[in-house]
Write an enzyme that holds these catalytic residues in place. Structure first.
Site, PDB file in Angstrom:
ATOM      1  N   ASP A   1       0.562  -1.406   0.143  1.00 53.82           N
ATOM      2  CA  ASP A   1       0.002   0.136   0.368  1.00 53.82           C
ATOM      3  C   ASP A   1       0.913   0.864  -0.363  1.00 53.82           C
ATOM      4  OD1 ASP A   1      -2.954   1.007   0.357  1.00 53.82           O
ATOM      5  OD2 ASP A   1      -1.432   1.902   2.716  1.00 53.82           O
TER       6      ASP A   1
ATOM      7  N   GLU B   1       1.478  -0.360  -4.572  1.00 47.39           N
ATOM      8  CA  GLU B   1      -0.253   0.435  -5.288  1.00 47.39           C
ATOM      9  C   GLU B   1       0.800   1.589  -5.174  1.00 47.39           C
ATOM     10  OE1 GLU B   1      -2.386   3.656  -4.218  1.00 47.39           O
ATOM     11  OE2 GLU B   1      -1.530   2.719  -2.933  1.00 47.39           O
TER      12      GLU B   1
END
Length: 636
Positions: free
Chosen positions: A308, A362
């Site tokens: 993330d 990401e």
């Protein structure tokens, strides 16, 4: 050796290279000098004193003291009068003589929120049954294989009649067959490490080694993963090494001073999220985080991690306002050199143990070589989310079709860079929450056009180079955006257009998996060729996707107009048939399909020596394939 902790393990931890530090630190059942008990080990270099407190000693801090065994702040104790599944914390006396209570950073299990204690581990009795999957995974080539991911928030996919969470075991019985039936190859789970606040969706963590207790025990989660593998479904988990939450029982100021976070508050603070950045340059933090990735891979058989917020890690000034001032590295740039070194070290370590593990970045930035090997100067991930494609496509699809010709570059620009990284095409939870509207509700026009636009968007995604990801509920064409406190709008399956969209997504997955042309060369130019990117006036594009043996002709019409006898250049003479059309009646379309065979005309078109004439369906994707001679013989 101290209670089975070797000097070598201690040395490696402080060097940042103990990648199994979860076996050394935390709470472990062991035997020592003929006695059985729990060994506790914690890293807290600024502490004056540490003891273990819990239900076993009425939370009194002087009964189970730990011993400091080195100058670098490692504390250890061994106790025989503590039982499994008992609550505990560390009582840490800081340098200012304050006593603070902290959960164990390496705890394998914690209490259900809002309670915050760690739990002493039970003896693991789970026997894995996925040997065949794990063995076959060694030969898995993710680059040339179909990867279609169903992204799930376990707390809101489906709930009980009492509006309570399903357990890992219940999810195994309901979610896995559902995903299998839809044809997805992988499930991606929003973070499952323990977190105190439901509405953080798991992205603000306190227990990096504890699978959340919201849905059951560690063994229950192992069963869930095992069942996924039994049904040939890979499991990816969102992982958050960039920052952590500030809750008092967590990592923040763990021993009274900055430890896991940067000492410099300007570098530590993630003000936009109210969190703290890890100190990526600290060797012990590197051991903590890299061990955590290995932990999920080896202890829970996870098949991949979606890392993330990579941009927030690699840029010092990520999300900083103008008034905050800028930070720069020693070379004058804005990159966090420590974070870059950590990411490369992380990926090298993971792939040394599992070469076909999925490490997906990401990353919303334009940082280069994210998926290039570290020996070539890259960050070493094997996939990157294509946020640029996603943003361009949603911006384009929101526009009324009559205006799309003025924004044609939004659907073609991605091919300028699509082979620069190994991309995944995401329509994730972030795009359908916080007032952004659902994917269906973003589409313009009347109800029919909204559904047609959404089928077109999905069809284009599945034909575009790159792996695929859809967030739960997208397969139903929800009108409402994601409601993270409620379950998916399952009642929509009773409505014809929504039900047909569900079947359309299933058909897309089936088509994708069965046609190597749309995945074999996902990341190289050999797998793609433009036929016509320039038809701006009619908002139509045509291109080829190729495998080693054949190619598909793909035509996308981004207007609600039907075109007859539309000429498409093709690479080879012969007969072509339509093999997929998003405008089929069974998908909710208008039924403008191409029946029968389409013979090539020996006239140059689109740079090819021959062309075919087709009917172009409205707001739709139509896919054609040349019939091989032996197939013709079988057909007639």
């Amino acid at each position: 050796m101290k209670y089975h902790i070797s000097e070598q393990d201690i040395y490696l931890f402080h060097q940042g290279t103990n990648y199994y530090s979860y076996k050394m630190l935390g709470c472990h059942f062991t035997e020592w000098n003929g006695d059985a008990g729990f060994r506790f080990a914690v890293w807290a270099p600024h502490a004056k004193k540490i003891s273990v407190v819990g239900d076993f000693n009425d939370w009194e801090p002087d009964k189970h003291s730990l011993q400091k065994i080195n100058s670098q702040g490692l504390w250890i104790g061994f106790f025989t009068n503590i039982q499994p599944s008992v609550r505990y914390k560390y009582a840490i006396t800081t340098s200012s003589d304050q006593t603070i209570l902290k959960a164990d950073p390496f705890a394998f299990q914690t209490e259900m929120r809002p309670k915050t204690a760690s739990l002493t581990p039970e003896c693991s009795t789970y026997i894995w049954k996925d040997d065949e999957w794990m063995e076959r995974k060694k030969d898995f080539d993710p680059y040339s294989s179909p990867i279609s991911i169903y992204e799930v928030h376990l707390g809101s996919w489906k709930k009980t009649a009492n509006n309570e969470f399903l357990t890992y075991q219940e999810l195994a019985k309901q979610l896995i067959p559902y995903v299998k039936n839809l044809g997805f190859t992988h499930i991606e789970l929003l973070p499952l490490a323990e977190h105190p606040f439901d509405l953080s969706w798991g992205y603000q963590i306190t227990g990096y080694y504890a699978v959340t207790s919201r849905y059951g025990s560690p063994n229950d989660f192992k069963y869930f993963v095992d069942e996924c593998h039994k049904h040939q479904i890979g499991v990816i988990m969102d992982w958050v090494p960039g920052h952590f939450c500030k809750d008092e029982h967590g990592l923040r100021m763990f021993d009274g001073e900055p430890l896991y976070e940067y000492k410099d508050p300007e570098k530590a603070e993630k003000r936009g999220w109210g969190t703290l950045a890890f100190d990526f340059g600290r060797p012990e933090v590197q051991s903590f985080l890299i061990s955590n990735a290995i932990f999920w891979m080896e202890e829970y058989h996870i098949d991949g991690l979606r890392v993330d917020a990579v941009a927030s890690m690699i840029y010092l000034n990520f999300d900083r306002s103008e008034g905050e001032g800028k930070m720069y590295n020693s070379f004058g740039g804005e990159e966090n050199l420590e974070a870059l070194a950590f990411i490369r070290k992380l990926n090298e370590t993971v792939f040394a143990r599992s070469p076909h593990f999925l490490m997906m970045a990401e990353d919303s930035s334009d940082f280069t070589l994210v998926t290039a090997p570290t020996y070539m100067g890259g960050l070493g991930f094997n996939f990157k989310w294509n946020m640029g494609w996603m943003n361009d496509m949603l911006t384009y699809m929101k526009k009324d079709p009559i205006h799309r010709k003025w924004h044609h570059q939004l659907i073609t620009f991605s091919f300028m860079y699509t082979f620069s990284e190994n991309f995944l095409l995401p329509f994730s939870h972030d795009e359908v929450v916080h007032g952004k509207k659902s994917l269906l509700d973003k589409m313009p026009g009347d109800m029919w056009q909204q559904f047609a636009n959404l089928r077109l968007l999905y069809g284009y995604m599945f034909c575009h180079p790159g792996k695929k990801l859809l967030f739960m509920g997208s397969e139903l064409a929800q009108y409402a955006e994601w409601k993270d406190k409620e379950q998916v709008d399952w009642h929509l399956l009773d409505y014809p257009l929504h039900n047909k969209m569900w079947h359309y997504v299933k058909a897309l997955n089936k088509f994708y998996i069965e046609h190597s042309e749309v995945f074999e060369f996902d990341h190289t130019k050999e797998g793609f060729e433009w036929i016509d990117p320039h038809n701006i006036d009619q908002s139509i594009i045509a291109f080829m996707r190729k495998s080693t043996e054949s190619e598909l002709i793909i035509v996308c019409n981004f207007t609600p107009v039907v075109y007859y006898d539309y000429q498409i250049g093709v690479p080879k003479p012969g007969k072509y048939v339509e093999i997929f059309n998003s405008d089929c009646l069974k998908f909710g379309g208008s039924g403008q399909i191409n029946e029968g065979s389409h013979f090539t005309f020996p006239k140059k078109w689109h740079g090819f020596s021959q062309h075919i004439k087709i009917k172009v369906p409205p707001l739709a994707v139509a896919i054609f394939k040349k019939i091989k001679e032996k197939d013709e013989e079988e057909m007639f």
